[in-house]
Write an enzyme that holds these catalytic residues in place. Structure first.
Site, PDB file in Angstrom:
ATOM      1  N   GLY A 178       0.864  -1.190   0.011  1.00 55.10           N
ATOM      2  CA  GLY A 178       0.012  -0.097   0.014  1.00 55.10           C
ATOM      3  C   GLY A 178       0.750   1.321  -0.072  1.00 55.10           C
ATOM      4  O   GLY A 178       0.333   2.418   0.432  1.00 55.10           O
ATOM      5  N   ASN A 198       1.703   2.877  -2.528  1.00 56.25           N
ATOM      6  CA  ASN A 198       1.111   3.882  -3.563  1.00 56.25           C
ATOM      7  C   ASN A 198       0.038   4.340  -2.908  1.00 56.25           C
ATOM      8  O   ASN A 198      -0.379   5.817  -3.256  1.00 56.25           O
ATOM      9  CB  ASN A 198       0.760   3.105  -4.999  1.00 56.25           C
ATOM     10  CG  ASN A 198       2.099   3.194  -5.821  1.00 56.25           C
ATOM     11  OD1 ASN A 198       2.565   4.108  -6.367  1.00 56.25           O
ATOM     12  ND2 ASN A 198       2.667   1.894  -5.832  1.00 56.25           N
ATOM     13  N   LEU A 253      -3.222  -6.920  -7.966  1.00 59.28           N
ATOM     14  CA  LEU A 253      -2.678  -7.990  -8.731  1.00 59.28           C
ATOM     15  C   LEU A 253      -3.658  -9.012  -9.320  1.00 59.28           C
ATOM     16  O   LEU A 253      -3.205  -9.981  -9.850  1.00 59.28           O
ATOM     17  CB  LEU A 253      -1.517  -8.900  -7.777  1.00 59.28           C
ATOM     18  CG  LEU A 253      -0.456  -8.030  -7.326  1.00 59.28           C
ATOM     19  CD1 LEU A 253       0.465  -8.802  -6.449  1.00 59.28           C
ATOM     20  CD2 LEU A 253       0.461  -7.500  -8.452  1.00 59.28           C
ATOM     21  N   ILE A 257      -8.385  -7.152 -14.135  1.00 54.49           N
ATOM     22  CA  ILE A 257      -9.947  -6.502 -14.083  1.00 54.49           C
ATOM     23  C   ILE A 257     -10.684  -7.214 -14.830  1.00 54.49           C
ATOM     24  O   ILE A 257     -10.618  -7.279 -16.154  1.00 54.49           O
ATOM     25  CB  ILE A 257      -9.578  -4.949 -14.325  1.00 54.49           C
ATOM     26  CG1 ILE A 257      -8.326  -4.428 -13.333  1.00 54.49           C
ATOM     27  CG2 ILE A 257     -10.889  -4.172 -14.451  1.00 54.49           C
ATOM     28  CD1 ILE A 257      -9.200  -4.422 -12.045  1.00 54.49           C
ATOM     29  N   ASN A 292      -3.806   2.486 -13.923  1.00 56.93           N
ATOM     30  CA  ASN A 292      -2.781   1.684 -13.238  1.00 56.93           C
ATOM     31  C   ASN A 292      -1.473   1.968 -13.120  1.00 56.93           C
ATOM     32  O   ASN A 292      -1.006   2.738 -14.229  1.00 56.93           O
ATOM     33  CB  ASN A 292      -2.902   0.094 -13.879  1.00 56.93           C
ATOM     34  CG  ASN A 292      -2.033  -0.704 -13.328  1.00 56.93           C
ATOM     35  OD1 ASN A 292      -1.925  -1.051 -12.277  1.00 56.93           O
ATOM     36  ND2 ASN A 292      -1.119  -1.360 -14.198  1.00 56.93           N
ATOM     37  N   HIS A 314       2.451   0.875 -13.292  1.00 62.33           N
ATOM     38  CA  HIS A 314       3.201  -0.320 -13.593  1.00 62.33           C
ATOM     39  C   HIS A 314       4.597   0.171 -13.319  1.00 62.33           C
ATOM     40  O   HIS A 314       5.101   1.354 -13.930  1.00 62.33           O
ATOM     41  CB  HIS A 314       3.152  -0.816 -14.768  1.00 62.33           C
ATOM     42  CG  HIS A 314       3.752  -2.094 -15.340  1.00 62.33           C
ATOM     43  ND1 HIS A 314       3.275  -3.043 -14.668  1.00 62.33           N
ATOM     44  CD2 HIS A 314       4.997  -2.137 -15.996  1.00 62.33           C
ATOM     45  CE1 HIS A 314       4.116  -4.146 -15.113  1.00 62.33           C
ATOM     46  NE2 HIS A 314       5.263  -3.311 -15.860  1.00 62.33           N
ATOM     47  N   ASP A 334      -1.505  -4.421 -19.155  1.00 60.24           N
ATOM     48  CA  ASP A 334      -0.650  -3.312 -19.143  1.00 60.24           C
ATOM     49  C   ASP A 334      -0.708  -2.721 -20.531  1.00 60.24           C
ATOM     50  O   ASP A 334       0.511  -2.238 -21.162  1.00 60.24           O
ATOM     51  CB  ASP A 334       0.648  -3.709 -18.914  1.00 60.24           C
ATOM     52  CG  ASP A 334       0.857  -4.209 -17.330  1.00 60.24           C
ATOM     53  OD1 ASP A 334       1.528  -5.116 -17.129  1.00 60.24           O
ATOM     54  OD2 ASP A 334      -0.175  -3.618 -16.470  1.00 60.24           O
ATOM     55  N   GLU A 340       6.980   5.897  -8.847  1.00 60.52           N
ATOM     56  CA  GLU A 340       5.398   5.709  -8.542  1.00 60.52           C
ATOM     57  C   GLU A 340       5.039   6.636  -7.562  1.00 60.52           C
ATOM     58  O   GLU A 340       3.845   7.241  -7.951  1.00 60.52           O
ATOM     59  CB  GLU A 340       5.419   4.112  -8.029  1.00 60.52           C
ATOM     60  CG  GLU A 340       6.219   3.248  -9.162  1.00 60.52           C
ATOM     61  CD  GLU A 340       6.086   1.800  -8.296  1.00 60.52           C
ATOM     62  OE1 GLU A 340       5.348   1.471  -7.717  1.00 60.52           O
ATOM     63  OE2 GLU A 340       7.231   1.040  -8.502  1.00 60.52           O
TER      64      GLU A 340
HETATM   65  C1  GRF Z   1       4.765  -1.852  -6.682  1.00 56.46           C
HETATM   66  O1  GRF Z   1       6.010  -2.139  -7.162  1.00 56.46           O
HETATM   67  C2  GRF Z   1       3.899  -1.275  -7.729  1.00 56.46           C
HETATM   68  O2  GRF Z   1       4.540  -0.617  -8.690  1.00 56.46           O
HETATM   69  C3  GRF Z   1       3.291  -2.572  -8.217  1.00 56.46           C
HETATM   70  O3  GRF Z   1       3.038  -3.130  -6.878  1.00 56.46           O
HETATM   71  C4  GRF Z   1       4.175  -2.913  -5.828  1.00 56.46           C
HETATM   72  C5  GRF Z   1       3.542  -2.706  -4.558  1.00 56.46           C
HETATM   73  O4  GRF Z   1       2.947  -1.604  -4.483  1.00 56.46           O
HETATM   74  N1  GRF Z   1       2.189  -2.217  -8.936  1.00 56.46           N
HETATM   75  P1  GRF Z   1       2.365  -0.845  -3.110  1.00 56.46           P
HETATM   76  O5  GRF Z   1       3.426  -0.712  -2.214  1.00 56.46           O
HETATM   77  O6  GRF Z   1       1.290  -2.070  -2.641  1.00 56.46           O
HETATM   78  O7  GRF Z   1       1.538   0.323  -3.412  1.00 56.46           O
END
Ligand code: GRF
Length: 207
Positions: free
Chosen positions: A12, A14, A91, A94, A108, A110, A151, A181
């Site tokens: 989490g 992001n 992960l 969708i 999204n 990436h 993607d 990110e």
């Molecule tokens: C990150 O590397 C992000 O780019 C990928 O999932 C990983 C974990 O992200 N999509 P987060 O810490 O759960 O946001």
């Protein structure tokens, strides 16, 4: 007001970057309606709860098959009725019906410069392992609209990150998160919330 639902699966960070950006005024005109995870133990759900944001767990494991999950997930998202769905380290594929219901309204993040190191099997640390294996000197992150592919949707924004000679997958992942990110995703959300993006066909333009 841009009302968003954020979908997460792991740490989490992001999501945290989005919440911090809203608190600090770097994202305006935006409200997080809910955070959804497929993983009930995701640290991201704790981050949401400690921020007073509604959190839900919807997991394919709770359904007899993927089609039933897809329907339930899409129905739930439709009920929440966000303007935008943000996939932040999510992960799960969708559902096609959600892609159609929220056409050009799902973004999204990436952890590579698409079209490099993306598609089926490229997620999390694996992306950075492949980038180091190939010996690229520059990598980065991409925010894109989600379509039915993996993607493959229209690219909204990208941010480069230099690869260092002594990088490990872990050190590279950390720098891509910190330098790309956590900067890019809040910036894109703020752009969308304030009407700065325009989509023409498969290309996204900044007003
Ligand atoms: C990150 O590397 C992000 O780019 C990928 O999932 C990983 C974990 O992200 N999509 P987060 O810490 O759960 O946001």
């Amino acid at each position: 007001m841009l009302r968003i639902v954020v979908c997460v699966s792991g740490g989490g960070t992001n999501l945290q970057a989005i919440m911090d950006a809203i608190d600090e005024g770097r994202i305006t005109n935006t409200e997080i309606l809910a955070v959804i995870s497929n993983n009930e133990r995701a640290r991201a759900l704790e981050r949401a709860r400690s921020h007073g944001i509604r959190s839900l767990c919807i997991s394919p494991r709770s359904y007899p098959d993927r089609e039933t999950f897809n329907r339930a997930f899409t129905d739930r998202m439709t009920e929440l009725a966000p303007d935008m769905v943000v996939l932040a380290g999510f992960l799960v594929r969708i559902p096609p019906q959600m892609v159609h219901a929220f056409s050009n309204r799902i973004v999204n993040i990436h952890p590579s410069l698409i079209p490099s190191f993306c598609g089926v099997g490229y997620y999390g640390l694996k992306v950075h392992e492949k980038a180091l294996e190939r010996g690229v000197k520059v990598t980065g992150a991409t925010v894109h609209f989600v379509n039915e592919g993996m993607d493959e949707g229209p690219i909204i924004a990208q941010k480069p990150v230099m690869v260092e000679q002594d990088d490990t997958p872990e050190s590279l992942q950390r720098r891509v998160m910190e330098e790309a990110e956590w900067v890019l995703l809040p910036r894109v959300i703020d752009d969308i919330a304030n009407g700065r993006l325009e989509i023409r066909g498969d290309h996204v333009y900044h007003r």
